[in-house]
Design a protein around this motif. Structure first.
Motif, PDB file in Angstrom:
ATOM      1  N   SER A  17       0.827  -1.205   0.000  1.00  0.00           N
ATOM      2  CA  SER A  17       0.000   0.000   0.000  1.00  0.00           C
ATOM      3  C   SER A  17       0.860   1.252   0.000  1.00  0.00           C
ATOM      4  O   SER A  17       1.991   1.242   0.509  1.00  0.00           O
ATOM      5  CB  SER A  17      -0.901   0.031   1.240  1.00  0.00           C
ATOM      6  N   LEU A  18       0.305   2.299  -0.555  1.00  0.00           N
ATOM      7  CA  LEU A  18       0.879   3.634  -0.483  1.00  0.00           C
ATOM      8  C   LEU A  18      -0.252   4.635  -0.337  1.00  0.00           C
ATOM      9  O   LEU A  18      -1.368   4.390  -0.806  1.00  0.00           O
ATOM     10  CB  LEU A  18       1.674   3.974  -1.746  1.00  0.00           C
ATOM     11  N   ARG A  19       0.067   5.751   0.278  1.00  0.00           N
ATOM     12  CA  ARG A  19      -0.905   6.841   0.399  1.00  0.00           C
ATOM     13  C   ARG A  19      -0.283   8.086  -0.206  1.00  0.00           C
ATOM     14  O   ARG A  19       0.737   8.581   0.282  1.00  0.00           O
ATOM     15  CB  ARG A  19      -1.292   7.095   1.857  1.00  0.00           C
ATOM     16  N   LEU A  20      -0.898   8.575  -1.274  1.00  0.00           N
ATOM     17  CA  LEU A  20      -0.437   9.795  -1.918  1.00  0.00           C
ATOM     18  C   LEU A  20      -1.221  10.988  -1.391  1.00  0.00           C
ATOM     19  O   LEU A  20      -2.410  10.866  -1.074  1.00  0.00           O
ATOM     20  CB  LEU A  20      -0.623   9.708  -3.436  1.00  0.00           C
ATOM     21  N   SER A  21      -0.551  12.122  -1.316  1.00  0.00           N
ATOM     22  CA  SER A  21      -1.210  13.355  -0.911  1.00  0.00           C
ATOM     23  C   SER A  21      -1.007  14.419  -1.966  1.00  0.00           C
ATOM     24  O   SER A  21       0.033  14.461  -2.625  1.00  0.00           O
ATOM     25  CB  SER A  21      -0.663  13.846   0.431  1.00  0.00           C
ATOM     26  N   CYS A  22      -2.008  15.269  -2.094  1.00  0.00           N
ATOM     27  CA  CYS A  22      -1.961  16.404  -3.015  1.00  0.00           C
ATOM     28  C   CYS A  22      -2.287  17.637  -2.185  1.00  0.00           C
ATOM     29  O   CYS A  22      -3.410  17.764  -1.674  1.00  0.00           O
ATOM     30  CB  CYS A  22      -2.970  16.208  -4.124  1.00  0.00           C
ATOM     31  N   ALA A  23      -1.313  18.511  -2.029  1.00  0.00           N
ATOM     32  CA  ALA A  23      -1.496  19.713  -1.217  1.00  0.00           C
ATOM     33  C   ALA A  23      -1.527  20.937  -2.114  1.00  0.00           C
ATOM     34  O   ALA A  23      -0.719  21.064  -3.039  1.00  0.00           O
ATOM     35  CB  ALA A  23      -0.364  19.833  -0.204  1.00  0.00           C
ATOM     36  N   SER A  63     -10.159  -0.421 -13.340  1.00  0.00           N
ATOM     37  CA  SER A  63      -8.803  -0.890 -13.087  1.00  0.00           C
ATOM     38  C   SER A  63      -8.356  -0.700 -11.640  1.00  0.00           C
ATOM     39  O   SER A  63      -7.449  -1.396 -11.169  1.00  0.00           O
ATOM     40  CB  SER A  63      -7.812  -0.195 -14.029  1.00  0.00           C
ATOM     41  N   VAL A  64      -8.969   0.243 -10.920  1.00  0.00           N
ATOM     42  CA  VAL A  64      -8.548   0.492  -9.540  1.00  0.00           C
ATOM     43  C   VAL A  64      -9.692   0.379  -8.539  1.00  0.00           C
ATOM     44  O   VAL A  64      -9.473   0.477  -7.333  1.00  0.00           O
ATOM     45  CB  VAL A  64      -7.898   1.890  -9.399  1.00  0.00           C
ATOM     46  N   LYS A  65     -10.897   0.160  -9.036  1.00  0.00           N
ATOM     47  CA  LYS A  65     -12.064   0.112  -8.157  1.00  0.00           C
ATOM     48  C   LYS A  65     -11.889  -0.976  -7.105  1.00  0.00           C
ATOM     49  O   LYS A  65     -11.509  -2.103  -7.426  1.00  0.00           O
ATOM     50  CB  LYS A  65     -13.319  -0.136  -8.984  1.00  0.00           C
ATOM     51  N   GLY A  66     -12.158  -0.641  -5.860  1.00  0.00           N
ATOM     52  CA  GLY A  66     -12.012  -1.578  -4.767  1.00  0.00           C
ATOM     53  C   GLY A  66     -10.617  -1.597  -4.164  1.00  0.00           C
ATOM     54  O   GLY A  66     -10.400  -2.195  -3.109  1.00  0.00           O
ATOM     55  N   ARG A  67      -9.670  -0.971  -4.834  1.00  0.00           N
ATOM     56  CA  ARG A  67      -8.290  -0.946  -4.336  1.00  0.00           C
ATOM     57  C   ARG A  67      -7.845   0.472  -3.958  1.00  0.00           C
ATOM     58  O   ARG A  67      -7.060   0.630  -3.031  1.00  0.00           O
ATOM     59  CB  ARG A  67      -7.327  -1.496  -5.391  1.00  0.00           C
ATOM     60  N   PHE A  68      -8.321   1.475  -4.686  1.00  0.00           N
ATOM     61  CA  PHE A  68      -7.930   2.859  -4.440  1.00  0.00           C
ATOM     62  C   PHE A  68      -9.095   3.600  -3.793  1.00  0.00           C
ATOM     63  O   PHE A  68     -10.262   3.365  -4.126  1.00  0.00           O
ATOM     64  CB  PHE A  68      -7.562   3.563  -5.747  1.00  0.00           C
ATOM     65  N   THR A  69      -8.748   4.531  -2.900  1.00  0.00           N
ATOM     66  CA  THR A  69      -9.758   5.362  -2.253  1.00  0.00           C
ATOM     67  C   THR A  69      -9.278   6.806  -2.241  1.00  0.00           C
ATOM     68  O   THR A  69      -8.197   7.103  -1.721  1.00  0.00           O
ATOM     69  CB  THR A  69     -10.030   4.911  -0.814  1.00  0.00           C
ATOM     70  N   ILE A  70     -10.091   7.688  -2.788  1.00  0.00           N
ATOM     71  CA  ILE A  70      -9.772   9.116  -2.778  1.00  0.00           C
ATOM     72  C   ILE A  70     -10.560   9.776  -1.657  1.00  0.00           C
ATOM     73  O   ILE A  70     -11.698   9.389  -1.365  1.00  0.00           O
ATOM     74  CB  ILE A  70     -10.099   9.770  -4.148  1.00  0.00           C
ATOM     75  N   SER A  71      -9.942  10.757  -1.019  1.00  0.00           N
ATOM     76  CA  SER A  71     -10.625  11.496   0.035  1.00  0.00           C
ATOM     77  C   SER A  71     -10.075  12.913   0.062  1.00  0.00           C
ATOM     78  O   SER A  71      -8.970  13.175  -0.420  1.00  0.00           O
ATOM     79  CB  SER A  71     -10.428  10.818   1.394  1.00  0.00           C
ATOM     80  N   ARG A  72     -10.860  13.817   0.638  1.00  0.00           N
ATOM     81  CA  ARG A  72     -10.399  15.192   0.717  1.00  0.00           C
ATOM     82  C   ARG A  72     -10.580  15.720   2.132  1.00  0.00           C
ATOM     83  O   ARG A  72     -11.509  15.323   2.841  1.00  0.00           O
ATOM     84  CB  ARG A  72     -11.140  16.071  -0.300  1.00  0.00           C
ATOM     85  N   ASP A  73      -9.663  16.591   2.519  1.00  0.00           N
ATOM     86  CA  ASP A  73      -9.714  17.267   3.812  1.00  0.00           C
ATOM     87  C   ASP A  73      -9.567  18.750   3.519  1.00  0.00           C
ATOM     88  O   ASP A  73      -8.457  19.267   3.410  1.00  0.00           O
ATOM     89  CB  ASP A  73      -8.593  16.755   4.717  1.00  0.00           C
ATOM     90  N   LEU A  81      -4.930   9.920  -1.824  1.00  0.00           N
ATOM     91  CA  LEU A  81      -5.275   8.718  -2.586  1.00  0.00           C
ATOM     92  C   LEU A  81      -4.646   7.536  -1.870  1.00  0.00           C
ATOM     93  O   LEU A  81      -3.426   7.380  -1.872  1.00  0.00           O
ATOM     94  CB  LEU A  81      -4.757   8.805  -4.023  1.00  0.00           C
ATOM     95  N   GLN A  82      -5.481   6.726  -1.230  1.00  0.00           N
ATOM     96  CA  GLN A  82      -5.017   5.507  -0.575  1.00  0.00           C
ATOM     97  C   GLN A  82      -5.031   4.388  -1.599  1.00  0.00           C
ATOM     98  O   GLN A  82      -6.068   4.094  -2.193  1.00  0.00           O
ATOM     99  CB  GLN A  82      -5.929   5.156   0.601  1.00  0.00           C
ATOM    100  N   MET A  83      -3.875   3.776  -1.803  1.00  0.00           N
ATOM    101  CA  MET A  83      -3.748   2.719  -2.805  1.00  0.00           C
ATOM    102  C   MET A  83      -3.365   1.422  -2.110  1.00  0.00           C
ATOM    103  O   MET A  83      -2.294   1.334  -1.496  1.00  0.00           O
ATOM    104  CB  MET A  83      -2.682   3.095  -3.841  1.00  0.00           C
ATOM    105  N   ASN A  84      -4.239   0.447  -2.185  1.00  0.00           N
ATOM    106  CA  ASN A  84      -4.011  -0.864  -1.571  1.00  0.00           C
ATOM    107  C   ASN A  84      -3.900  -1.939  -2.650  1.00  0.00           C
ATOM    108  O   ASN A  84      -4.275  -1.715  -3.806  1.00  0.00           O
ATOM    109  CB  ASN A  84      -5.159  -1.201  -0.622  1.00  0.00           C
TER     110      ASN A  84
END
Length: 127
Positions: A17-23, A63-73, A81-84
């Motif tokens: 897994s990796l978690r990407l951030s966009c600031a 291609s990423v459904k069920g594995r990636f999750t996008i969220s905003r704060d 972007l949480q990538m599992n």
């Protein structure tokens, strides 16, 4: 200066897994839809997720459904972007992009829809 800055990329083994951030800096993301794209060498840019400014609309390709999750704060002015369950075919440079769509419920995984882009972060999935 208006900027989007991605972080969190790196090397991970398949299944990891990796978690990407966009600031965002220089502007607030509150009224922007945000999308994540990726581009591997020799391949077209592909949208992997988008989230509307309200957060009520989220779109993933199969291609990423069920594995990636996008969220905003919005309080932190970031989108993640949480990538599992990562696979070697997920290897690419990942970019975030922003756009003010009419209304609060729209977003798009078409890269032509976006005018603000980050510089990208490399994700490599390999054993």
């Amino acid at each position: 200066q208006l900027q989007l800055v991605e972080s969190g990329g790196g090397l991970v083994q398949p299944g990891g897994s990796l978690r990407l951030s966009c600031a965002a800096s220089g502007f607030t993301l509150d009224y922007y839809a945000i999308a994540w794209f990726r581009q591997a060498p020799g391949k077209e840019r592909e949208g992997v997720s988008c989230i509307s400014s309200s957060g009520n609309t989220i779109i993933y390709p199969d291609s990423v459904k069920g594995r990636f999750t996008i969220s905003r704060d919005n309080a932190k002015n970031t989108v993640s972007l949480q990538m599992n369950s990562l696979r070697p075919e997920d290897t690419a440079i990942y970019y975030c992009a922003a756009r003010r769509f009419p209304g609060y419920y729209s977003c798009s995984n078409n890269w032509l829809s976006y005018s603000k882009w980050g510089q990208g972060t490399q994700v490599t999935v390999s054993s």
